[in-house]
Design a protein around this motif. Sequence first.
Motif, PDB file in Angstrom:
ATOM      1  N   PHE A 106      17.199   3.374  -5.508  1.00 18.75           N
ATOM      2  CA  PHE A 106      15.914   2.794  -5.094  1.00 18.75           C
ATOM      3  C   PHE A 106      14.767   3.599  -5.699  1.00 18.75           C
ATOM      4  N   GLU A 107      14.915   4.913  -5.679  1.00 15.42           N
ATOM      5  CA  GLU A 107      13.878   5.776  -6.260  1.00 15.42           C
ATOM      6  C   GLU A 107      13.781   5.581  -7.772  1.00 15.42           C
ATOM      7  N   ARG A 174       4.332   4.993  -1.621  1.00 15.86           N
ATOM      8  CA  ARG A 174       5.468   5.483  -0.832  1.00 15.86           C
ATOM      9  C   ARG A 174       5.055   5.616   0.631  1.00 15.86           C
ATOM     10  N   THR A 175       5.820   4.959   1.482  1.00 16.55           N
ATOM     11  CA  THR A 175       5.468   4.956   2.905  1.00 16.55           C
ATOM     12  C   THR A 175       5.883   6.262   3.576  1.00 16.55           C
ATOM     13  N   ASP A 176       5.308   6.502   4.736  1.00 17.38           N
ATOM     14  CA  ASP A 176       5.715   7.675   5.522  1.00 17.38           C
ATOM     15  C   ASP A 176       7.110   7.423   6.089  1.00 17.38           C
ATOM     16  N   PRO A 177       7.907   8.485   6.240  1.00 23.96           N
ATOM     17  CA  PRO A 177       9.207   8.285   6.874  1.00 23.96           C
ATOM     18  C   PRO A 177       9.019   7.855   8.327  1.00 23.96           C
ATOM     19  N   TYR A 178       9.989   7.115   8.839  1.00 22.16           N
ATOM     20  CA  TYR A 178       9.922   6.735  10.249  1.00 22.16           C
ATOM     21  C   TYR A 178       9.999   8.000  11.098  1.00 22.16           C
ATOM     22  N   GLU A 180      11.818   8.762  13.476  1.00 26.41           N
ATOM     23  CA  GLU A 180      13.213   9.135  13.700  1.00 26.41           C
ATOM     24  C   GLU A 180      13.725  10.040  12.586  1.00 26.41           C
ATOM     25  N   ASP A 181      13.221   9.809  11.331  1.00 30.00           N
ATOM     26  CA  ASP A 181      13.694  10.603  10.194  1.00 30.00           C
ATOM     27  C   ASP A 181      13.040  11.956  10.172  1.00 30.00           C
TER      28      ASP A 181
END
Lengths: 181, 98
Positions: A106-107, A174-178, A180-181
């Motif tokens: 994906f990256e 690039r979104t922020d990690p959730y 939970e992550d």
Amino acid sequence: MTAPRTEPNILDRYQDYRTRRFLKNERRHAHSLPGWRSQARRRMLVVGLAVTFAFMLVVGILCALGLQWAPLLWLPACALFFPMWIALQIVSGRRGDAPEGALDEFEIAQRNSARSIGLTVTQYAMMIPIGYLIFGAVITDGADADMAYAGGLLALTVLIIGGCLPAMILGWTRTDPYPED
Amino acid sequence: MSPVRRGEQLPIHNRIGVLRAERRMTRAQLAALIEVNPQTVGALERGDHYPSLDLAFRICDVFDLPVEAVFSRTAFTPLSAELYGRRAKGSIDDSSAD
């Protein structure tokens, strides 16, 4: 993605070396600038870089106009550019110029897309300083040093923009990690 | 993001989020098991990225399920509805057979 070959050639060995060096640097900076890793802060850096590039273009135009002190403005432009660029590279994990072995699929897809945009922008934007230098040289019989200097600065600015664009695109999107992550 | 170059974009739905929650697994844990970035797991769950065959098999290995149980061309119905709906349908069929 291709299946691994049995015997790595010189290109494979170089890519392996690049990947090892990249991962080593990534580990070194993994916890640097923690407050600047959010998407909002990364976007601030991207905007800051865009403003710096606009300033660099203005410096080039001022040089073309023959202002004697204009080239000195390149120094504050560099003083703005380097800290912001290094910070963006650190907080975005240098995803824009990472070797394939250091990224997942994906990256890699995101990086290739951002690089493609960067290359296209560079190709088209370079036409401006090139056209300015070619036509300017013809019109002035190649005697105008200000024009040559300004053309060089504009070409350099466009190259820097094109080189930085993939990291800027990835830093912006690039979104922020959730949580939970 | 689809790896397909041309032609009609066909969807690939997945149950990664449900299966991960069922096993009380975080994105980071699943990401470590399939050797990708945790954000890539998020992209897969949202359908922003369609996995390669290699990655799809890795995911299926983690959940110990066949590919068709994790990925589908058609949208998945909730697992509970699928399981209990089928049972209810089965019991109706049984009673009508009697």
